[in-house]
Each structure stands twice: as structure tokens, then as C-alpha cells.
Design a protein around this motif. Sequence first.
Motif, mmCIF file in Angstrom:
data_model
loop_
_atom_site.group_PDB
_atom_site.id
_atom_site.type_symbol
_atom_site.label_atom_id
_atom_site.label_comp_id
_atom_site.label_asym_id
_atom_site.label_seq_id
_atom_site.Cartn_x
_atom_site.Cartn_y
_atom_site.Cartn_z
ATOM 1 N N MET A 1 36.485 32.239 -127.649
ATOM 2 C CA MET A 1 37.664 31.404 -127.745
ATOM 3 C C MET A 1 38.795 32.195 -128.407
ATOM 4 N N ARG A 2 39.970 32.136 -127.847
ATOM 5 C CA ARG A 2 41.138 32.850 -128.347
ATOM 6 C C ARG A 2 41.551 32.299 -129.706
ATOM 7 N N GLN A 3 41.787 33.210 -130.653
ATOM 8 C CA GLN A 3 42.224 32.805 -131.984
ATOM 9 C C GLN A 3 43.718 32.466 -131.967
ATOM 10 N N PRO A 4 44.162 31.569 -132.869
ATOM 11 C CA PRO A 4 45.573 31.179 -132.900
ATOM 12 C C PRO A 4 46.495 32.281 -133.431
ATOM 13 N N ASP A 5 45.935 33.224 -134.173
ATOM 14 C CA ASP A 5 46.679 34.388 -134.645
ATOM 15 C C ASP A 5 45.685 35.516 -134.882
ATOM 16 N N ILE A 6 46.204 36.697 -135.149
ATOM 17 C CA ILE A 6 45.371 37.880 -135.360
ATOM 18 C C ILE A 6 45.726 38.458 -136.722
ATOM 19 N N GLU A 7 44.704 38.775 -137.536
ATOM 20 C CA GLU A 7 44.952 39.466 -138.798
ATOM 21 C C GLU A 7 43.883 40.524 -138.999
ATOM 22 N N GLY A 57 44.247 45.284 -152.752
ATOM 23 C CA GLY A 57 44.034 46.644 -153.257
ATOM 24 C C GLY A 57 44.808 47.647 -152.428
ATOM 25 N N LYS A 58 44.104 48.617 -151.846
ATOM 26 C CA LYS A 58 44.729 49.653 -151.020
ATOM 27 C C LYS A 58 44.857 49.231 -149.564
ATOM 28 N N TRP A 59 44.470 48.011 -149.250
ATOM 29 C CA TRP A 59 44.431 47.534 -147.868
ATOM 30 C C TRP A 59 45.713 46.829 -147.488
ATOM 31 N N HIS A 60 46.292 47.211 -146.353
ATOM 32 C CA HIS A 60 47.510 46.610 -145.823
ATOM 33 C C HIS A 60 47.128 45.537 -144.810
ATOM 34 N N SER A 61 47.835 44.412 -144.853
ATOM 35 C CA SER A 61 47.586 43.323 -143.919
ATOM 36 C C SER A 61 48.565 43.407 -142.752
ATOM 37 N N LEU A 62 48.034 43.253 -141.544
ATOM 38 C CA LEU A 62 48.854 43.146 -140.340
ATOM 39 C C LEU A 62 48.526 41.803 -139.704
ATOM 40 N N LEU A 63 49.540 40.943 -139.606
ATOM 41 C CA LEU A 63 49.364 39.600 -139.061
ATOM 42 C C LEU A 63 50.246 39.449 -137.827
ATOM 43 N N LEU A 64 49.626 39.030 -136.732
ATOM 44 C CA LEU A 64 50.346 38.734 -135.490
ATOM 45 C C LEU A 64 50.278 37.223 -135.317
ATOM 46 N N GLU A 65 51.396 36.550 -135.517
ATOM 47 C CA GLU A 65 51.418 35.091 -135.583
ATOM 48 C C GLU A 65 51.579 34.458 -134.201
ATOM 49 N N SER A 66 50.591 34.692 -133.350
ATOM 50 C CA SER A 66 50.635 34.147 -131.993
ATOM 51 C C SER A 66 49.246 34.230 -131.376
ATOM 52 N N ASP A 67 48.987 33.331 -130.431
ATOM 53 C CA ASP A 67 47.758 33.443 -129.647
ATOM 54 C C ASP A 67 48.050 34.144 -128.318
ATOM 55 N N ASN A 68 49.266 34.654 -128.170
ATOM 56 C CA ASN A 68 49.693 35.312 -126.934
ATOM 57 C C ASN A 68 49.691 36.832 -127.087
ATOM 58 N N PRO A 70 47.481 40.660 -126.584
ATOM 59 C CA PRO A 70 46.518 41.216 -125.625
ATOM 60 C C PRO A 70 45.060 41.072 -126.084
ATOM 61 N N TRP A 71 44.871 40.665 -127.355
ATOM 62 C CA TRP A 71 43.524 40.588 -127.922
ATOM 63 C C TRP A 71 43.099 39.142 -128.095
ATOM 64 N N GLU A 72 41.857 38.862 -127.754
ATOM 65 C CA GLU A 72 41.337 37.508 -127.870
ATOM 66 C C GLU A 72 41.065 37.120 -129.318
ATOM 67 N N ASP A 73 40.705 38.122 -130.148
ATOM 68 C CA ASP A 73 40.368 37.822 -131.535
ATOM 69 C C ASP A 73 40.633 39.028 -132.423
ATOM 70 N N ASP A 74 40.417 38.841 -133.728
ATOM 71 C CA ASP A 74 40.666 39.895 -134.712
ATOM 72 C C ASP A 74 39.868 41.161 -134.396
ATOM 73 N N GLY A 94 34.980 36.331 -137.187
ATOM 74 C CA GLY A 94 35.353 35.244 -136.283
ATOM 75 C C GLY A 94 36.547 34.526 -136.868
ATOM 76 N N GLY A 95 36.918 33.426 -136.289
ATOM 77 C CA GLY A 95 38.032 32.651 -136.826
ATOM 78 C C GLY A 95 37.726 32.157 -138.230
ATOM 79 N N TRP A 96 38.746 32.031 -139.043
ATOM 80 C CA TRP A 96 38.593 31.582 -140.416
ATOM 81 C C TRP A 96 38.870 30.101 -140.498
ATOM 82 N N GLN A 97 38.055 29.390 -141.264
ATOM 83 C CA GLN A 97 38.230 27.949 -141.447
ATOM 84 C C GLN A 97 38.505 27.659 -142.919
ATOM 85 N N GLU A 98 39.429 26.743 -143.186
ATOM 86 C CA GLU A 98 39.805 26.377 -144.557
ATOM 87 C C GLU A 98 38.609 25.897 -145.373
#
Length: 124
Positions: A1-7, A57-68, A70-74, A94-98
Motif C-alpha cells: 500500500m502506498r504511503q501518504p508521505d516518504i521520510e 544526532g548526525k542523521w538528516h531527515s528528508l521528508l517528501l510530503e506527498s503520496d505522488n 516514484p516510490w511506494e514506501d520509505d 512500514g508506515g508509522w502509526q500514532e
Amino acid sequence: MRQPDIEIYLKDADRQTVGTWLEQSLGPCSPWQSKGEVSTCESASGIPIVWLPKAVGKWHSLLLESDNTPWEDDLACARDAYQALQVEIRCAPGGWQEDEQEEEADRWISLTEQGEQEIIWRTG
């Protein structure tokens, strides 16, 4: 299932190199706009992109705020990013749930030169 965003989280990567990869994957992007630590831009196809250096920490976050994307998931995005950038990348399996249990939230996939493996990464 396609995720609503990618991080994904990238170690030892800079925004310019990541931006070049994103343009190859998503097409031209608008110039980066910075507010404090956070930088944003938008792909030609309308995908909002957020870059947060040293999010964990030393990790950079990249967030793509769309389900559109080329990638189905993270994980699909992380695999593509690793191939292009050759830096360690982490993503949720997999997808993250609150309401997710804390131990589940600490499960991550790490992509390195040794391959892919599930790890426990306590980010909180």
C-alpha cells in the motif's frame, strides 16, 4: 500500500548532493528556502520537500510530503537513495502509526555497504 508521505534519514549527506539526486528522480525543483534549520523546496510535479539537517544526532531527515512520488514506501525510496548517494540510510520498515507501541517505533531498516538489515534505533 502506498504511503501518504516518504521520510528517510541520511548520514553524511549534504543537501546539495541530495538535491541533485532528487532532481534526477523527481524532475526540476524550486530553489531551496530556509527557515532556521529547515530547508524546503518543491518538485516540478508539486511534491513538497523538507530537509532537516541533524534531525536525530548526525542523521538528516528528508521528508517528501506527498503520496505522488516514484516510490511506494520509505524503503523503496531509501534503496534508490542508497544506490545514488552511497551513504548510510535509515527508514521505518512500514508506515508509522500514532498509536504504535514504543518497541515497534524503534524498529528501523538500515541500508549500508553491508546490505539491508533491521535494527533497533531509539530516536526519542
